[in-house]
Design a protein around this motif. Structure first.
Motif, short mmCIF file in Angstrom:
data_model
loop_
_atom_site.label_atom_id
_atom_site.label_comp_id
_atom_site.label_asym_id
_atom_site.label_seq_id
_atom_site.Cartn_x
_atom_site.Cartn_y
_atom_site.Cartn_z
N LYS A 186 0.83 -1.21 0.00
CA LYS A 186 0.00 0.00 0.00
C LYS A 186 0.86 1.26 0.00
O LYS A 186 0.59 2.21 -0.73
N ALA A 187 1.91 1.26 0.80
CA ALA A 187 2.78 2.44 0.88
C ALA A 187 3.43 2.74 -0.47
O ALA A 187 3.51 3.90 -0.88
N VAL A 188 3.88 1.70 -1.16
CA VAL A 188 4.54 1.91 -2.45
C VAL A 188 3.53 2.36 -3.51
O VAL A 188 3.79 3.29 -4.27
N VAL A 189 2.37 1.72 -3.55
CA VAL A 189 1.34 2.14 -4.51
C VAL A 189 0.93 3.58 -4.24
O VAL A 189 0.81 4.39 -5.17
N ASP A 190 0.73 3.92 -2.98
CA ASP A 190 0.35 5.29 -2.62
C ASP A 190 1.43 6.29 -3.02
O ASP A 190 1.13 7.38 -3.49
N ALA A 191 2.68 5.92 -2.82
CA ALA A 191 3.78 6.82 -3.15
C ALA A 191 3.94 7.01 -4.65
O ALA A 191 4.24 8.11 -5.12
N VAL A 192 3.71 5.95 -5.41
CA VAL A 192 3.96 6.00 -6.85
C VAL A 192 2.73 6.44 -7.64
O VAL A 192 2.85 7.21 -8.59
N ALA A 193 1.56 5.96 -7.26
CA ALA A 193 0.35 6.24 -8.04
C ALA A 193 -0.66 7.09 -7.28
O ALA A 193 -1.75 7.33 -7.77
N GLY A 194 -0.30 7.53 -6.10
CA GLY A 194 -1.21 8.35 -5.30
C GLY A 194 -0.51 9.60 -4.81
O GLY A 194 0.41 10.10 -5.45
N LEU A 195 -0.93 10.07 -3.68
CA LEU A 195 -0.33 11.27 -3.09
C LEU A 195 0.45 10.94 -1.82
O LEU A 195 0.45 11.70 -0.85
N GLY A 196 1.12 9.81 -1.85
CA GLY A 196 2.01 9.43 -0.77
C GLY A 196 1.33 9.39 0.59
O GLY A 196 0.30 8.74 0.74
N PRO A 197 1.88 10.11 1.57
CA PRO A 197 1.34 10.02 2.93
C PRO A 197 -0.07 10.61 3.06
O PRO A 197 -0.76 10.34 4.03
N LEU A 198 -0.51 11.38 2.09
CA LEU A 198 -1.86 11.95 2.14
C LEU A 198 -2.92 10.99 1.61
O LEU A 198 -4.11 11.16 1.87
N TYR A 200 -5.75 9.51 3.73
CA TYR A 200 -6.83 10.42 4.12
C TYR A 200 -7.80 10.65 2.96
O TYR A 200 -8.99 10.82 3.17
N LEU A 201 -7.29 10.65 1.76
CA LEU A 201 -8.16 10.79 0.60
C LEU A 201 -9.02 9.55 0.41
O LEU A 201 -10.13 9.64 -0.11
N ASP A 202 -8.53 8.41 0.83
CA ASP A 202 -9.28 7.16 0.73
C ASP A 202 -10.26 6.95 1.88
O ASP A 202 -11.14 6.10 1.80
N ASP A 203 -10.11 7.72 2.95
CA ASP A 203 -10.93 7.57 4.15
C ASP A 203 -12.29 8.24 3.94
O ASP A 203 -12.37 9.45 3.75
N PRO A 204 -13.39 7.48 3.99
CA PRO A 204 -14.71 8.08 3.74
C PRO A 204 -15.14 9.07 4.82
O PRO A 204 -16.03 9.88 4.57
N GLU A 205 -14.52 9.04 5.99
CA GLU A 205 -14.88 10.00 7.03
C GLU A 205 -14.21 11.35 6.85
O GLU A 205 -14.62 12.33 7.46
N VAL A 206 -13.18 11.41 6.03
CA VAL A 206 -12.49 12.67 5.79
C VAL A 206 -13.21 13.41 4.68
O VAL A 206 -13.32 12.92 3.56
N GLU A 207 -13.70 14.60 5.01
CA GLU A 207 -14.43 15.40 4.03
C GLU A 207 -13.50 16.35 3.28
O GLU A 207 -13.71 16.61 2.10
N LEU A 225 -4.30 19.64 7.81
CA LEU A 225 -5.50 19.64 8.65
C LEU A 225 -6.56 18.79 7.97
O LEU A 225 -6.71 18.85 6.75
N LEU A 226 -7.28 18.03 8.76
CA LEU A 226 -8.36 17.21 8.23
C LEU A 226 -9.69 17.67 8.79
O LEU A 226 -9.81 17.93 9.99
N HIS A 227 -10.66 17.76 7.92
CA HIS A 227 -12.02 18.04 8.34
C HIS A 227 -12.77 16.73 8.17
O HIS A 227 -12.92 16.23 7.06
N THR A 228 -13.17 16.14 9.29
CA THR A 228 -13.81 14.83 9.24
C THR A 228 -15.26 14.92 9.67
O THR A 228 -15.69 15.89 10.26
N PHE A 229 -15.98 13.89 9.34
CA PHE A 229 -17.37 13.80 9.75
C PHE A 229 -17.42 13.32 11.18
O PHE A 229 -16.71 12.39 11.52
N THR A 246 -15.31 17.66 12.62
CA THR A 246 -14.15 17.66 13.50
C THR A 246 -12.95 18.13 12.70
O THR A 246 -12.74 17.72 11.57
N LEU A 247 -12.16 18.99 13.29
CA LEU A 247 -10.95 19.46 12.66
C LEU A 247 -9.77 18.92 13.45
O LEU A 247 -9.73 19.03 14.67
N ARG A 248 -8.84 18.28 12.76
CA ARG A 248 -7.67 17.77 13.46
C ARG A 248 -6.43 17.93 12.60
O ARG A 248 -6.50 17.98 11.38
N THR A 249 -5.31 18.00 13.27
CA THR A 249 -4.04 18.11 12.56
C THR A 249 -3.46 16.71 12.39
O THR A 249 -3.83 15.78 13.08
#
Length: 116
Positions: free
Chosen positions: A63-75, A78-85, A95-99, A102-105
């Motif tokens: 997952k880490a390698v696919v995310d780094a190469v074909a995604g946005l790495g460490p972010l 959060y983009l895949d998380d359905p709770e993150v708006e 900063l994440l705005h979640t359902f 909630t705002l969190r760093t």
């Protein structure tokens, strides 16, 4: 002795194979997933021989390698998380705005954002 990160080795090998084959990670995520699967299989064989350090968690490495190469790495997680708006990036702060509202760093990715 310098510690060697297996995920970094995998990522470098995958990036090199992408350059050689002309695979477009932005358009062919399935191709990247298949390539990473093959590279990890080869890596596992080499780790048994002691040529490279063993992977503690091959699925997480995949997952880490696919995310780094074909995604946005460490972010990407959060983009895949359905709770993150929303994901806000300001300078090097994430900063994440979640359902529900909630705002969190994200100190765990803030240091890695500069690489994205």
């Amino acid at each position: 002795m310098v510690a060697v990160d297996g995920v970094a080795i995998l990522e470098n090998e995958v990036r090199e194979l992408i350059r050689r084959t002309g695979l477009d990670p932005a358009r062919d995520r399935a191709g990247v997933v298949a390539l990473v699967t093959d590279v990890i299989a080869d890596y596992d064989e080499r780790s048994v021989l002691g040529a490279v350090p063993p992977l503690a968690d091959p699925a997480a490495a995949h997952k880490a390698v696919v995310d780094a190469v074909a995604g946005l790495g460490p972010l990407q997680r959060y983009l895949d998380d359905p709770e993150v708006e929303e994901v806000w990036i300001k300078s090097s702060h994430v900063l994440l705005h979640t359902f529900p509202r909630t705002l969190r760093t994200c100190p765990d990715v803030t240091a890695d954002v500069r690489a994205v």
